[in-house]
Design a protein around this motif. Sequence first.
Motif, PDB file in Angstrom:
ATOM      1  N   ARG A 225       0.830  -1.208   0.000  1.00 10.94           N
ATOM      2  CA  ARG A 225       0.000   0.000   0.000  1.00 10.94           C
ATOM      3  C   ARG A 225       0.866   1.260   0.000  1.00 10.94           C
ATOM      4  O   ARG A 225       0.596   2.212  -0.751  1.00 10.94           O
ATOM      5  N   GLY A 226       1.894   1.287   0.845  1.00  8.98           N
ATOM      6  CA  GLY A 226       2.772   2.459   0.887  1.00  8.98           C
ATOM      7  C   GLY A 226       3.473   2.688  -0.435  1.00  8.98           C
ATOM      8  O   GLY A 226       3.581   3.823  -0.915  1.00  8.98           O
ATOM      9  N   TRP A 227       3.940   1.601  -1.043  1.00 11.15           N
ATOM     10  CA  TRP A 227       4.615   1.699  -2.341  1.00 11.15           C
ATOM     11  C   TRP A 227       3.648   2.208  -3.406  1.00 11.15           C
ATOM     12  O   TRP A 227       3.985   3.089  -4.209  1.00 11.15           O
ATOM     13  N   ALA A 228       2.428   1.663  -3.425  1.00 13.15           N
ATOM     14  CA  ALA A 228       1.435   2.067  -4.427  1.00 13.15           C
ATOM     15  C   ALA A 228       1.031   3.530  -4.262  1.00 13.15           C
ATOM     16  O   ALA A 228       0.847   4.251  -5.249  1.00 13.15           O
ATOM     17  N   ASN A 229       0.908   3.988  -3.033  1.00  6.79           N
ATOM     18  CA  ASN A 229       0.546   5.394  -2.804  1.00  6.79           C
ATOM     19  C   ASN A 229       1.641   6.333  -3.299  1.00  6.79           C
ATOM     20  O   ASN A 229       1.347   7.405  -3.847  1.00  6.79           O
ATOM     21  N   GLU A 241       0.244  -4.272 -13.286  1.00 12.16           N
ATOM     22  CA  GLU A 241      -0.542  -5.494 -13.465  1.00 12.16           C
ATOM     23  C   GLU A 241       0.349  -6.727 -13.368  1.00 12.16           C
ATOM     24  O   GLU A 241      -0.007  -7.721 -12.728  1.00 12.16           O
ATOM     25  N   ALA A 242       1.540  -6.634 -13.999  1.00 12.97           N
ATOM     26  CA  ALA A 242       2.493  -7.754 -13.924  1.00 12.97           C
ATOM     27  C   ALA A 242       2.974  -7.967 -12.488  1.00 12.97           C
ATOM     28  O   ALA A 242       3.162  -9.109 -12.047  1.00 12.97           O
ATOM     29  N   LEU A 243       3.158  -6.879 -11.744  1.00 16.07           N
ATOM     30  CA  LEU A 243       3.590  -6.984 -10.348  1.00 16.07           C
ATOM     31  C   LEU A 243       2.542  -7.684  -9.491  1.00 16.07           C
ATOM     32  O   LEU A 243       2.873  -8.538  -8.658  1.00 16.07           O
ATOM     33  N   ASP A 244       1.271  -7.345  -9.696  1.00 17.18           N
ATOM     34  CA  ASP A 244       0.199  -8.017  -8.958  1.00 17.18           C
ATOM     35  C   ASP A 244       0.204  -9.518  -9.238  1.00 17.18           C
ATOM     36  O   ASP A 244       0.092 -10.342  -8.312  1.00 17.18           O
ATOM     37  N   GLY A 245       0.342  -9.894 -10.526  1.00 15.42           N
ATOM     38  CA  GLY A 245       0.374 -11.314 -10.876  1.00 15.42           C
ATOM     39  C   GLY A 245       1.572 -12.022 -10.285  1.00 15.42           C
ATOM     40  O   GLY A 245       1.473 -13.159  -9.807  1.00 15.42           O
ATOM     41  N   VAL A 315      -1.904  -3.628  -6.249  1.00 17.06           N
ATOM     42  CA  VAL A 315      -1.153  -2.393  -6.468  1.00 17.06           C
ATOM     43  C   VAL A 315      -1.805  -1.566  -7.570  1.00 17.06           C
ATOM     44  O   VAL A 315      -1.958  -0.345  -7.456  1.00 17.06           O
ATOM     45  N   LEU A 316      -2.211  -2.223  -8.648  1.00 13.44           N
ATOM     46  CA  LEU A 316      -2.835  -1.523  -9.769  1.00 13.44           C
ATOM     47  C   LEU A 316      -4.104  -0.811  -9.326  1.00 13.44           C
ATOM     48  O   LEU A 316      -4.311   0.372  -9.642  1.00 13.44           O
ATOM     49  N   ASP A 317      -4.972  -1.489  -8.586  1.00 16.43           N
ATOM     50  CA  ASP A 317      -6.224  -0.876  -8.141  1.00 16.43           C
ATOM     51  C   ASP A 317      -5.962   0.267  -7.166  1.00 16.43           C
ATOM     52  O   ASP A 317      -6.665   1.285  -7.187  1.00 16.43           O
ATOM     53  N   THR A 318      -4.959   0.108  -6.308  1.00 15.47           N
ATOM     54  CA  THR A 318      -4.629   1.166  -5.342  1.00 15.47           C
ATOM     55  C   THR A 318      -4.143   2.413  -6.062  1.00 15.47           C
ATOM     56  O   THR A 318      -4.517   3.537  -5.700  1.00 15.47           O
TER      57      THR A 318
END
Length: 322
Positions: A225-229, A241-245, A315-318
């Motif tokens: 979450r911190g990284w995505a923000n 998307e690739a990171l989430d997978g 991460v993508l959705d965040t």
Amino acid sequence: TPIFDPTFSASSYGYRPGRSAQQAVSAMKAHVTAGDRWVVDLDLEAFFDRVNHDLLMARVARRVRDKRALRLIRRYLEVGMFQDGLVAPRRQGTPQGGPLSPLLANILLDDVDKELERRGHRFCRYADDMQVYVRSQRAGERTMASLSDFLENSLRLTVNRDKSAVDRPWNRGYLGYTLTRHKRPKLTLAKASLQRLMQRVRVILKRGRGRNIRRVIEELTPVLRGWANYFSLVDVERPLEALDGWTRRRLRCVIWRQWKHPWTRRRKLLALGLDDQRAWKSAGNGRGAWWNAGASHMNQALPRKWFDRLGLISVLDTVKRA
């Protein structure tokens, strides 16, 4: 801060009230979009260890008249440091981690900002991370030479020639981001940023091999979450998307190892909805954990919605929501 900050450059973003790294990244994108498609990327070698105390105190004394305050700041700069278990005097540099050091860095480097403004350059500076944007390679090389000379002779700082460069912006990262080559460039992840996060995820999951997977996800979630923000400005979605997978596959890999034996794997796959024949075949295939984590039987047994129920964030959705 109230004494110095109002006079700092609008292109200085580091450790200032109401300013952030994301604002610096947005400014970088705007400069390149405006046509300055070459960057002078300057790396100051061990900046916080090389600050000259006399030069810095002279700049502080321009605004601060209270001799007690000046004496206290000087003592703060010269406080000893531990080396090999012994206290050694500090003859240059600022104590890292102290709340005063970032402000002192901005006071010293404000001279560089004012020099760049005087020359009419577009630039971004976040503490000692500095980039200047120009319209040609030749202009960039001239700027690199003159700015290096100014930093080394006027401020007695050392420019790291190996890490500094005149290059295209999409070949250089800035504060974890980089740009695409488009005429109207898009923000994307610098490779190093992605690799650092992946390494942090590996460390957490390595510790999680003998733990409940829900606890592992609880530890992983604030990191993601911190990284995505921080990277919420990213325009290019494919790496996210690739990171989430990849993250879900790493978790499946941990789960496959936790199941250990073929009969345990068969029982778990059956409980997760696979038919008996496929569960038997998958449980005893003899392949490694990473291969199985990406295989169709594990994707069917542990789909994304299974991880969503356990609280794993995307991460993508965040980034999209930010």
